[in-house]
Design an enzyme around this catalytic site. Structure first.
Site, PDB file in Angstrom:
ATOM      1  N   LYS A 151      13.004  18.437  49.438  1.00 16.75           N
ATOM      2  CA  LYS A 151      14.242  19.164  49.673  1.00 16.75           C
ATOM      3  C   LYS A 151      14.484  19.392  51.170  1.00 16.75           C
ATOM      4  O   LYS A 151      13.541  19.582  51.925  1.00 16.75           O
ATOM      5  CB  LYS A 151      14.104  20.508  48.930  1.00 16.75           C
ATOM      6  N   LYS A 203      14.913  24.801  55.306  1.00 15.04           N
ATOM      7  CA  LYS A 203      15.119  25.273  56.669  1.00 15.04           C
ATOM      8  C   LYS A 203      13.829  25.621  57.391  1.00 15.04           C
ATOM      9  O   LYS A 203      13.822  25.791  58.587  1.00 15.04           O
ATOM     10  CB  LYS A 203      16.091  26.449  56.703  1.00 15.04           C
ATOM     11  N   LYS A 221       2.041  28.352  48.858  1.00 11.37           N
ATOM     12  CA  LYS A 221       2.123  28.887  50.225  1.00 11.37           C
ATOM     13  C   LYS A 221       0.814  29.528  50.672  1.00 11.37           C
ATOM     14  O   LYS A 221       0.420  29.403  51.822  1.00 11.37           O
ATOM     15  CB  LYS A 221       3.263  29.909  50.339  1.00 11.37           C
TER      16      LYS A 221
END
Ligand code: TRP
Length: 332
Positions: free
Chosen positions: A197, A200, A112
């Site tokens: 995956k 969201k 990230k």
């Protein structure tokens, strides 16, 4: 009774992946057989650029959807992380237990932070310390088990290391938890990119089914799912990731083994139609209950208020014990 703790981060609308991969297990299994504590971990949503109004809205929506999906406040504890101060109180002590090097080795931090820097953004310090806050979430409740996806396994490992280290240095204070991969859950992949995956927080939403998507949108997303070259319906994650993902979703909705369900289909179209029907059937009661709960915000507030009180009562003695153990002077 086994205490379990798990959290869901309000960084996006909840997806079919969250539902089949985690929430359904909390509802159907965990809250019945364990002393279960579930938390909307809103502080964790502040580790990357965020819009305050959106985080507030998504936190409320996540709590409401968890209730709509069937979490029962009579069976489990449901609350919002920032309503209970013990998380940040304990997090600081764990920052004094963890080392800078071990934090920088966290895979999710490396990925990230690299992504943030590549797009010219600055990296919030809390992105580095995030796993320590997660450890505090877990250790404050003396959780035995933490149901999480495999992307969180390293953070639970760190939590164990910190608990053991703290206990060795300052005396036994924390239960050493273990990660449990949900036993009945499906690993739902993105419909447009079936090797990653269904998350969201993705920017591209065409491959993601949100729990609150309108039924025609859900159907369209599933009918447009990428399939694989060839045309027979076979279950094989390596060579047929798209079809395999649809079979897994169908199996999670209707029961049965995905490889056996495959034998009933001779075309991708029929598989997609049945999968769309099954998903819509699964989500219908959740959407209906969500609408009812939105019409009664006082009820949701009351559940979260009582949940926070219960959570505080559970966490307080452990966190106070940690403060004493590490050498801080108790208040008179
Ligand atoms: N880090 C988890 C995620 O991104 C969310 C989380 C925060 C969590 N605290 C937790 C999960 C404690 C389990 C237990 O999904």
């Amino acid at each position: 009774m086994t205490r379990i703790f798990s959290g869901i981060k309000p960084t996006g609308h909840l997806t079919l992946g969250n539902h089949l991969g985690a929430v359904r297990q909390w509802v159907d299994v965990d809250q019945h057989k364990s002393d279960a504590v579930f938390c909307v971990v809103d502080l964790h949503a502040l580790t990357v650029e965020h819009d305050p109004a959106r985080v507030r809205r998504l936190s409320r929506q996540a709590a409401t959807l968890l209730l709509a999906a069937g979490l029962d406040p009579a069976l489990c504890t449901l609350f919002v992380q920032s309503h209970v101060d013990e998380h940040t109180r304990l997090s600081y002590l764990l920052e004094c237990t963890a080392s800078d090097g071990e934090m920088r080795r966290m895979i999710q931090y490396k990925e990230k932070s690299a992504r943030e820097r590549a797009t010219g953004g600055s990296v919030r310090l809390s992105l580095l310390t995030y796993p320590v806050l997660m450890a505090a979430d877990i250790l404050a409740y003396s959780a035995d088990e933490v149901p999480v996806g495999d992307d969180q396994a390293q953070h639970v490992e760190l939590t164990r290391d910190l608990a053991v280290r703290f206990n060795q240095r300052y005396g036994h204070t924390f239960t050493v938890p273990k990660a449990v991969l949900p036993s009945v859950a499906a690993r739902v992949m993105d419909l447009q990119d079936p090797t990653s995956k269904m998350g969201k927080s993705h920017a591209e939403t065409g491959g993601i089914v949100y729990l609150l998507d309108e039924p025609d949108v859900v159907r369209r997303k599933i009918m447009r799912a990428v399939t694989d070259s060839g045309s027979e319906v076979v279950y094989d994650r390596e060579t047929r990731p798209g079809v395999t993902n649809l079979l897994e979703i169908l199996a999670a909705c209707v029961g049965g083994a995905p490889a056996e369900l495959a034998e009933g289909y001779s075309s991708y179209g029929a598989l997609k139609r049945d999968t769309a029907d099954a998903v819509l059937e699964l989500l219908r009661p959740v959407r209906e209950r969500h609408t009812e709960l939105c019409a009664d915000p006082g009820y949701v507030d009351a559940v979260l208020r009582a949940g926070a009180e219960r959570a505080r009562a559970l966490a307080r003695p452990t966190v106070d014990a940690a403060y004493a153990a590490i050498g801080l002077m108790p208040p008179a």
